[in-house]
Design an enzyme around this catalytic site. Sequence first.
Site, PDB file in Angstrom:
ATOM      1  N   ASP A   1    -160.183 -12.449 -24.760  1.00 60.01           N
ATOM      2  CA  ASP A   1    -161.316 -13.171 -25.504  1.00 60.01           C
ATOM      3  C   ASP A   1    -162.562 -12.487 -24.812  1.00 60.01           C
ATOM      4  O   ASP A   1    -163.124 -12.739 -23.874  1.00 60.01           O
ATOM      5  CB  ASP A   1    -161.334 -14.079 -24.837  1.00 60.01           C
ATOM      6  CG  ASP A   1    -162.339 -15.163 -25.580  1.00 60.01           C
ATOM      7  OD1 ASP A   1    -162.060 -15.555 -26.864  1.00 60.01           O
ATOM      8  OD2 ASP A   1    -163.631 -14.502 -24.339  1.00 60.01           O
TER       9      ASP A   1
ATOM     10  N   GLU B   1    -166.421 -10.870 -23.846  1.00 57.39           N
ATOM     11  CA  GLU B   1    -168.254 -11.361 -24.252  1.00 57.39           C
ATOM     12  C   GLU B   1    -168.532 -10.135 -24.665  1.00 57.39           C
ATOM     13  O   GLU B   1    -167.968  -8.979 -23.867  1.00 57.39           O
ATOM     14  CB  GLU B   1    -167.819 -12.208 -22.596  1.00 57.39           C
ATOM     15  CG  GLU B   1    -166.943 -13.565 -22.628  1.00 57.39           C
ATOM     16  CD  GLU B   1    -167.442 -14.414 -23.235  1.00 57.39           C
ATOM     17  OE1 GLU B   1    -167.790 -14.934 -23.616  1.00 57.39           O
ATOM     18  OE2 GLU B   1    -165.807 -15.049 -23.854  1.00 57.39           O
TER      19      GLU B   1
ATOM     20  N   ASP C   1    -162.665 -10.673 -32.129  1.00 57.66           N
ATOM     21  CA  ASP C   1    -162.361 -10.205 -30.712  1.00 57.66           C
ATOM     22  C   ASP C   1    -162.186  -8.356 -31.092  1.00 57.66           C
ATOM     23  O   ASP C   1    -162.108  -7.522 -30.891  1.00 57.66           O
ATOM     24  CB  ASP C   1    -161.762 -10.558 -29.827  1.00 57.66           C
ATOM     25  CG  ASP C   1    -162.238 -12.138 -29.518  1.00 57.66           C
ATOM     26  OD1 ASP C   1    -162.795 -12.200 -28.391  1.00 57.66           O
ATOM     27  OD2 ASP C   1    -161.927 -12.893 -29.750  1.00 57.66           O
TER      28      ASP C   1
ATOM     29  N   HIS D   1    -167.130 -19.379 -22.139  1.00 58.30           N
ATOM     30  CA  HIS D   1    -167.458 -18.520 -22.072  1.00 58.30           C
ATOM     31  C   HIS D   1    -167.368 -17.262 -21.418  1.00 58.30           C
ATOM     32  O   HIS D   1    -167.832 -16.431 -21.162  1.00 58.30           O
ATOM     33  CB  HIS D   1    -169.026 -18.411 -22.422  1.00 58.30           C
ATOM     34  CG  HIS D   1    -169.486 -19.115 -23.881  1.00 58.30           C
ATOM     35  ND1 HIS D   1    -168.623 -18.784 -25.190  1.00 58.30           N
ATOM     36  CD2 HIS D   1    -169.639 -20.262 -24.582  1.00 58.30           C
ATOM     37  CE1 HIS D   1    -169.053 -19.973 -26.103  1.00 58.30           C
ATOM     38  NE2 HIS D   1    -169.896 -21.250 -25.407  1.00 58.30           N
TER      39      HIS D   1
ATOM     40  N   ASP E   1    -161.323 -18.638 -20.816  1.00 60.31           N
ATOM     41  CA  ASP E   1    -161.805 -18.608 -22.299  1.00 60.31           C
ATOM     42  C   ASP E   1    -159.853 -18.806 -22.114  1.00 60.31           C
ATOM     43  O   ASP E   1    -159.479 -18.907 -23.287  1.00 60.31           O
ATOM     44  CB  ASP E   1    -162.350 -18.326 -22.815  1.00 60.31           C
ATOM     45  CG  ASP E   1    -163.673 -18.320 -23.337  1.00 60.31           C
ATOM     46  OD1 ASP E   1    -163.702 -19.549 -22.313  1.00 60.31           O
ATOM     47  OD2 ASP E   1    -164.683 -17.887 -23.681  1.00 60.31           O
TER      48      ASP E   1
HETATM   49  P1  AMP Z   1    -166.975 -16.684 -26.944  1.00 61.68           P
HETATM   50  O1  AMP Z   1    -165.496 -15.998 -26.339  1.00 61.68           O
HETATM   51  O2  AMP Z   1    -167.243 -18.287 -27.684  1.00 61.68           O
HETATM   52  O3  AMP Z   1    -167.245 -16.699 -25.327  1.00 61.68           O
HETATM   53  O4  AMP Z   1    -168.015 -15.702 -27.210  1.00 61.68           O
HETATM   54  C1  AMP Z   1    -168.047 -14.169 -27.575  1.00 61.68           C
HETATM   55  C2  AMP Z   1    -169.239 -14.150 -27.084  1.00 61.68           C
HETATM   56  O5  AMP Z   1    -169.872 -14.414 -28.634  1.00 61.68           O
HETATM   57  C3  AMP Z   1    -170.231 -13.594 -26.444  1.00 61.68           C
HETATM   58  O6  AMP Z   1    -169.965 -13.388 -25.215  1.00 61.68           O
HETATM   59  C4  AMP Z   1    -171.454 -14.150 -26.942  1.00 61.68           C
HETATM   60  O7  AMP Z   1    -171.437 -12.300 -27.063  1.00 61.68           O
HETATM   61  C5  AMP Z   1    -171.185 -14.586 -28.339  1.00 61.68           C
HETATM   62  N1  AMP Z   1    -171.419 -15.566 -28.748  1.00 61.68           N
HETATM   63  C6  AMP Z   1    -170.825 -16.778 -28.373  1.00 61.68           C
HETATM   64  N2  AMP Z   1    -171.260 -18.519 -28.496  1.00 61.68           N
HETATM   65  C7  AMP Z   1    -172.770 -17.340 -28.995  1.00 61.68           C
HETATM   66  C8  AMP Z   1    -174.348 -18.262 -28.448  1.00 61.68           C
HETATM   67  N3  AMP Z   1    -173.676 -19.746 -28.751  1.00 61.68           N
HETATM   68  N4  AMP Z   1    -175.322 -17.678 -29.522  1.00 61.68           N
HETATM   69  C9  AMP Z   1    -175.228 -15.949 -29.617  1.00 61.68           C
HETATM   70  N5  AMP Z   1    -173.759 -15.584 -29.326  1.00 61.68           N
HETATM   71  C10 AMP Z   1    -172.833 -16.100 -29.058  1.00 61.68           C
HETATM   72 MG    MG Z   2    -164.986 -15.969 -24.700  1.00 61.99          MG
END
Ligand code: AMP
Ligand code: MG
Length: 336
Positions: A121, A123, A221, A280, A285
């Site tokens: 996952d 970031e 991803d 996040h 995650d």
């Molecule tokens: P996640 O796995 O949901 O934590 O998201 C992976 C990546 O997607 C994050 O590190 C951000 O780069 C992008 N991302 C996730 N949620 C948001 C959001 N609400 N606004 C902008 N970018 C996001």
């Molecule tokens: Mg994540």
Amino acid sequence: MEPQKEISQPTNKIETPGKDQEERCCSNICDKNDEKEPSSPNQGDFSDPVYKELALANGTINRMNREELRAKCAELKLDTRGVKDVLKKRLKSYYKRQKLMHSAAAGGNGDVYYDYICVVDFEATCEENNPPDYLHEIIEFPMVLIDTHTLEIVDSFQEYVKPEVNMQLSDFCVKLTGITQKMVDEADTFHTVLKRAVSWLQKKELGTKYSYMFLTDGSWDMGKFLYTQCRLSRIRYPKFAGKWINIRKSYGNFYKVPRTQTKLICMLENLGMHYEGRPHCGLDDSRNIGRIAIHMLKDGCQLRVNECLHLGEPRSVPISAPIEGAPAPQNPRSRD
Ligand code: AMP
Ligand code: MG
């Protein structure tokens, strides 16, 4: 059985205000990987009377209310957590396993496709409202390894990554991910981190002694973050990451729930669990996604590859495709 939807490919250039926006993108990829119930007619030879018994049992389960389902699960010493659809699927899978698994695997979890599942996952850098052409750079590379035979998380990997194009993290990104400027400043660039990730996978003898497959929460991803990062770092996209299990799709198909119920928190809650850690944070995650995967395996879902990268875009892998694990990981190769 769910009707098969037409394939409409998402584009990597789609606007990206947040990863959950992916729902829109994800649902465009067709759902041919439905883990079917035993009464499904196109899954082989169903002349054995056992299928009739299973169809009857499934009918009975379909008519039960949530309390009856929970009571039945308790009687059978199964997990009683989860919403109605989850409980139904758990009971159906239980009966299916009981009736069909006469091999040494009976009662265990021998009917898995891969020895290990590796949850990833990433970031990435982001803005509050990512503009359409926003260039996400990977800033955290986490992996969590699940032994599908013991159904446990057996190890994890985590490294932060220094972005090279836009080295300054936005305040929004820091707040969202918990990753600070100092953490990425002190980290290595993607090329070096990828090498260490490969060597970690190699030490586990994945793709050589043991079969394995990557698993992600959605298509982004690999289909967006890794693909974009490899282009930025002038690395060829790694062959071992060419296919993966998109758990949102597996979950939706297995428990028969719509895409709107396949966000991470929603999947956890529907299974009767809560998010553990910091949302996040890539490693947290990954762990939570891993907990869902383990739950699904316990419920009888044979998690299998359902997406791949094709010409730089995520695409569905049809259920008819041969089951094979990911190739052995190899060090990154330059694009030139
Ligand atoms: P996640 O796995 O949901 O934590 O998201 C992976 C990546 O997607 C994050 O590190 C951000 O780069 C992008 N991302 C996730 N949620 C948001 C959001 N609400 N606004 C902008 N970018 C996001
Ligand atoms: Mg994540």
